[in-house]
Design an enzyme around this catalytic site. Structure first.
Site, PDB file in Angstrom:
ATOM      1  N   HIS A 170      29.393 -12.334 101.066  1.00 45.48           N
ATOM      2  CA  HIS A 170      28.362 -12.551 101.785  1.00 45.48           C
ATOM      3  C   HIS A 170      26.996 -12.007 101.105  1.00 45.48           C
ATOM      4  O   HIS A 170      26.945 -11.121 100.779  1.00 45.48           O
ATOM      5  CB  HIS A 170      28.228 -12.126 103.417  1.00 45.48           C
ATOM      6  CG  HIS A 170      29.215 -12.542 104.283  1.00 45.48           C
ATOM      7  ND1 HIS A 170      30.076 -11.730 104.965  1.00 45.48           N
ATOM      8  CD2 HIS A 170      29.299 -13.711 104.852  1.00 45.48           C
ATOM      9  CE1 HIS A 170      30.560 -12.667 105.839  1.00 45.48           C
ATOM     10  NE2 HIS A 170      30.538 -13.709 105.479  1.00 45.48           N
ATOM     11  N   PHE A 194      28.187  -6.455 100.425  1.00 48.44           N
ATOM     12  CA  PHE A 194      29.481  -5.697 100.212  1.00 48.44           C
ATOM     13  C   PHE A 194      30.805  -6.242 100.985  1.00 48.44           C
ATOM     14  O   PHE A 194      31.447  -5.474 101.453  1.00 48.44           O
ATOM     15  CB  PHE A 194      29.355  -4.243 100.688  1.00 48.44           C
ATOM     16  CG  PHE A 194      27.622  -4.030 100.420  1.00 48.44           C
ATOM     17  CD1 PHE A 194      27.079  -3.998  98.973  1.00 48.44           C
ATOM     18  CD2 PHE A 194      26.700  -3.344 101.684  1.00 48.44           C
ATOM     19  CE1 PHE A 194      25.860  -3.555  98.809  1.00 48.44           C
ATOM     20  CE2 PHE A 194      25.400  -3.234 101.300  1.00 48.44           C
ATOM     21  CZ  PHE A 194      25.013  -3.315 100.043  1.00 48.44           C
ATOM     22  N   HIS A 195      30.758  -7.644 100.879  1.00 49.31           N
ATOM     23  CA  HIS A 195      32.152  -8.140 101.646  1.00 49.31           C
ATOM     24  C   HIS A 195      32.886  -9.125 100.779  1.00 49.31           C
ATOM     25  O   HIS A 195      33.440 -10.110 101.140  1.00 49.31           O
ATOM     26  CB  HIS A 195      31.413  -8.922 102.895  1.00 49.31           C
ATOM     27  CG  HIS A 195      30.920  -8.262 103.905  1.00 49.31           C
ATOM     28  ND1 HIS A 195      30.142  -9.068 104.876  1.00 49.31           N
ATOM     29  CD2 HIS A 195      30.750  -6.954 104.012  1.00 49.31           C
ATOM     30  CE1 HIS A 195      29.644  -7.863 105.788  1.00 49.31           C
ATOM     31  NE2 HIS A 195      30.107  -6.722 105.333  1.00 49.31           N
ATOM     32  N   PRO A 196      33.071  -8.872  99.314  1.00 50.13           N
ATOM     33  CA  PRO A 196      33.937  -9.449  98.485  1.00 50.13           C
ATOM     34  C   PRO A 196      35.318  -9.760  98.994  1.00 50.13           C
ATOM     35  O   PRO A 196      36.067  -8.485  99.367  1.00 50.13           O
ATOM     36  CB  PRO A 196      33.898  -8.639  97.198  1.00 50.13           C
ATOM     37  CG  PRO A 196      33.586  -7.179  97.626  1.00 50.13           C
ATOM     38  CD  PRO A 196      32.801  -7.177  98.809  1.00 50.13           C
TER      39      PRO A 196
END
Length: 536
Positions: free
Chosen positions: A293, A472-474
């Site tokens: 995101h 910070f949503h890999p």
């Protein structure tokens, strides 16, 4: 050679859940390996302490992406937890299950058995949902707290503005009607961060059959033919080899799980040969399918007090600290992401396509380039930000060297599709619509450059390219699917073509979920433990 039934690589959000579930019967020995240290820092336990751990070298990997053409050639900062609990120990605490269609899309993409019905049932088993008045629903190990009675009063303007913009309201984005303006639920218990480590690993470590080792560097996974047998690691300069009697479970996260597979000889053959690594399997999808995101904040000065007025002055910090020490309540017990929600950018959108955050605090960039939520701006301020929920661009994460301690190459390939660029404009337009309502216009003293209310179409996109960053949503770099030609693990999370090795973390997501990804990562681990135990 020491031997354990299960060796879990990574004590993050997924690894902590696995350790508890796999050890519960007492029949299996479980070893958990973690590169970072224990989660004893007060900045980890304090909910608002993530402002300190965001750049902390001992608790954060502090990765940096490569120059991204979609962001005008900028490199982006990628924090990841380097501590027991992983990113659940340093994140902003928001618990967002995701929307039903996210998981039905998983099943449709070949992840058989991972539909919304399975995900919903798993969440219900995991959670104890605590209402603002202290009532409880569910008996799961993880506490999910409603803090609507504690949020700052300036948030009332956001709710009023959303209503004036014709947007829905919901009590809970994890409930039966998840779409709409809401107060975010957070993972706290008695005013302390309730991470995966606290909810799952701490109880598991009380059992004699669970061992945790910290400060270790896993260098590779060892194979005998097509079966994973051992874990090779480095600890204080010494090399060790540990053997797994049943399975090795790779839970190092969306950045490090593909990296460890590649270091072990499973990955794109040409890449492995370039780094002198023996090719065990030419698996081009290891490291691919990277999704994340991207988000952007807009900053405003307010004409009434916000959290800035409480947390900027020393006396305000002292008062907040005293209140927290006495009551475990107040701003230090919360996330700055207090309100927001999942929304459709237009009435024609089939599902919510934007997530919005409204924060009653502002912390604009310092000359050093950092932002610190516990040292906000010296004036009343607030933030509205957004992220498109389901990006279609795909990037890669690969090793940069055969050295297991070398940072990986992170290539996000942001905004590579027309769909993603249109979603950015749609999200910015939605935020502008909210900010132009009488409720929000009445709160604004002035806008900090740029003024969202003056941006249109391509201007929104260009500003997004210039200033946006990862949320910070890999996920997705060891994609789950039935077809080995297009995925890395099967629907039971077994590495295609091998035995004795599974991947369990956010890297297995076929597609990113609509919202913060810590909840679905822990859900995936909880369900994965069921699948693993079925094989015993």
């Amino acid at each position: 050679m020491a031997s354990y039934d299960y060796i879990i690589i990574g004590a993050g959000s997924a690894g902590c859940v696995l350790a508890e579930r796999l050890s519960a019967s007492g029949r299996h020995s479980v070893l958990v390996l973690e590169a970072g240290g224990r989660d004893r820092s007060p900045w980890v336990r304090l909910p608002l302490g993530y402002g300190k751990t965001f750049f902390h070298p001992e608790m954060n990997w502090r990765y940096q992406s490569e120059a991204d053409p979609g962001l005008g050639g900028r490199s982006d900062y990628w924090p990841r937890g380097r501590v027991v609990g992983g990113s659940s120990s340093i994140n902003a605490l928001v618990w967002a299950r995701g929307l039903p269609h996210d998981f039905d899309d998983w099943a449709a993409a070949g992840a058989t058995g991972w539909s919304w019905e399975v995900a919903r049932r798993t969440y219900d088993a995991m959670e104890t949902r605590v209402s603002a008045d202290g009532g409880r629903e569910g008996q799961g190990p993880l506490h999910v707290q409603d803090v609507s009675d504690q949020i700052h009063k300036v948030n009332r303007h956001f709710f009023a503005g959303a209503e004036e913009a014709g947007l829905p309201r919901t009590e809970d984005c994890n409930g039966a009607t998840p779409e709409g303006a809401t107060t975010y639920r957070i993972t706290t218990r008695d005013g302390l961060r309730h991470s995966a480590a606290r909810a799952y690993l701490a109880p598991a470590l009380k059992r004699a059959n669970v061992t945790l080792r910290t400060g270790v560097t896993v260098t590779r996974i060892g194979f005998e033919g097509r079966r994973a047998r051992s874990v090779h690691l480095r600890h204080h300069g010494h090399e060790e080899v540990l053997q797994a009697g049943r399975e090795i479970i790779l839970s190092a996260g969306a950045v490090s799980s593909p990296r460890l597979l590649q270091l072990s000889g499973v990955g794109p053959a040409q890449l492995l040969r370039e780094h002198g690594i023996e090719v065990r399997a030419d698996a081009p999808h290891v490291g691919g399918n990277l999704q994340d995101h991207l988000g952007l904040n807009y900053y405003f000065k307010a004409n009434e007090p916000t959290l800035n007025d409480q947390l900027r002055p020393l006396w305000g910090k002292a008062l907040a600290a005293l209140r927290y020490a006495l009551t475990r309540r107040g701003p230090l017990a919360l996330s700055v992401n207090q309100c927001g929600g999942l929304f459709r950018s237009t009435p024609e959108a089939p599902v919510p396509d934007q997530q919005i955050y409204f924060n009653p605090v502002s912390y604009t960039t310092t000359p050093s380039g950092t932002r610190n939520v516990v040292n906000p701006d010296p004036f009343p301020g607030f933030i509205i930000g957004y992220q498109p929920t389901r990006p279609t661009s795909r990037g890669r994460i690969d090793i940069s060297s055969a050295d297991p301690e070398a940072a990986p190459r992170i290539r996000p390939n942001s905004l590579a599709t027309e769909e993603d660029r249109a979603a950015v404009i749609a999200g910015g337009t939605l935020c502008r619509r909210i900010m132009q309502t009488p409720a929000l216009e009445g709160l604004i003293d002035s806008a900090l450059d740029p003024d969202l209310r003056e941006l249109q179409g391509e201007q929104i996109l260009e500003d997004f390219r210039r200033r946006c960053g990862t949320v910070f949503h890999p996920v997705g770099t060891c994609r789950m699917g039935a077809d080995p030609a297009s995925s890395v693990v099967d629907p039971r999370l077994r590495l295609h073509g091998f035995e004795g090795l599974r991947v369990v973390d956010a890297s297995i997501f076929p597609n990113i979920t609509s919202g913060n990804t810590n909840a679905p990562t822990m859900m995936a681990a909880h369900h994965a433990a069921e699948l693993i135990l079925e094989a015993t």
